[in-house]
Design a protein around this motif. Structure first.
Motif: not given
Length: 149
Positions: A61-82, A117-124
Motif C-alpha cells: 500500500d505504501k509503495l502504491g500497489y495493490i496485492y491481488v490473488v487469482l484463483g485460476i481453474t483450467v479445463t481438466p487435462g490442460t498441461p499446468l506446466e505450460e 490497471e488491475v482489470e487490464k492486468k488480470i485480463t492480460e
C-alpha cells in the motif's frame, strides 16, 4: 529422497523466517552455539534446497500497489506446466502455486492502485493462458501474519 533435518535446523529456519537479516553471530547467540556451526548448517540447508530464498515483506500500500490473488481453474487435462511457464514470465506475477481443490493455480500479482490497471492486468494474464474455466479475484488488504514454520 527427502533430506533429514533436525530440531536445530528447524530452529534456524524459524528464526530466519521471522527475520531474514539475522547474521551468523546473532543466530549463534539465539541458539547458544558457534557461528561456525550455524554457517555449516545454513550452507547445508541452502545446498539441499531446504532454504530456497531469503526475502522481505514490503508494505505494498505504501509503495502504491495493490496485492491481488487469482484463483485460476483450467479445463481438466490442460498441461499446468505450460501455464506456469507463461505466468513465470510476467513481471507482475510474484507467486505461482499449483493447487488441489477449487483451483488448479493460485497466482499472486502486484499492480498499481488503479482499478482500470488491475482489470487490464488480470485480463492480460488470464488471456495468455489456455482453457481457463474460472478466475476468482481476491484483493489483499493487509498481510496480518506471514509465517512459514
Amino acid at each position: 529422497m527427502r533430506k533429514k533435518i533436525d530440531k536445530f535446523d528447524l530452529q534456524i529456519i524459524k528464526l530466519l523466517s521471522k527475520n531474514a537479516r539475522l547474521n551468523y553471530r546473532q543466530l549463534a547467540e539465539y541458539l547458544g552455539t558457534t557461528r561456525q556451526r550455524v554457517s555449516r548448517r545454513l550452507e547445508k540447508l541452502e545446498r539441499e534446497g531446504i532454504i530456497k530464498k531469503y526475502t522481505i515483506i514490503p508494505d505494498f500500500d505504501k509503495l502504491g500497489y495493490i496485492y491481488v490473488v487469482l484463483g485460476i481453474t483450467v479445463t481438466p487435462g490442460t498441461p499446468l506446466e505450460e501455464q506456469i511457464e507463461i505466468l513465470k514470465n510476467d513481471e507482475s506475477v510474484k507467486v505461482v502455486e499449483r493447487a488441489i481443490g477449487t483451483h488448479n493455480l493460485v497466482v499472486h500479482i502486484l499492480v498499481p492502485k488503479d482499478m482500470k490497471e488491475v482489470e487490464k492486468k488480470i485480463t492480460e494474464i488470464t488471456g495468455r493462458l489456455k482453457n481457463v474455466e474460472k478466475v476468482d479475484v481476491t484483493f489483499i488488504t493487509e498481510i496480518a501474519k506471514f509465517e512459514l514454520v
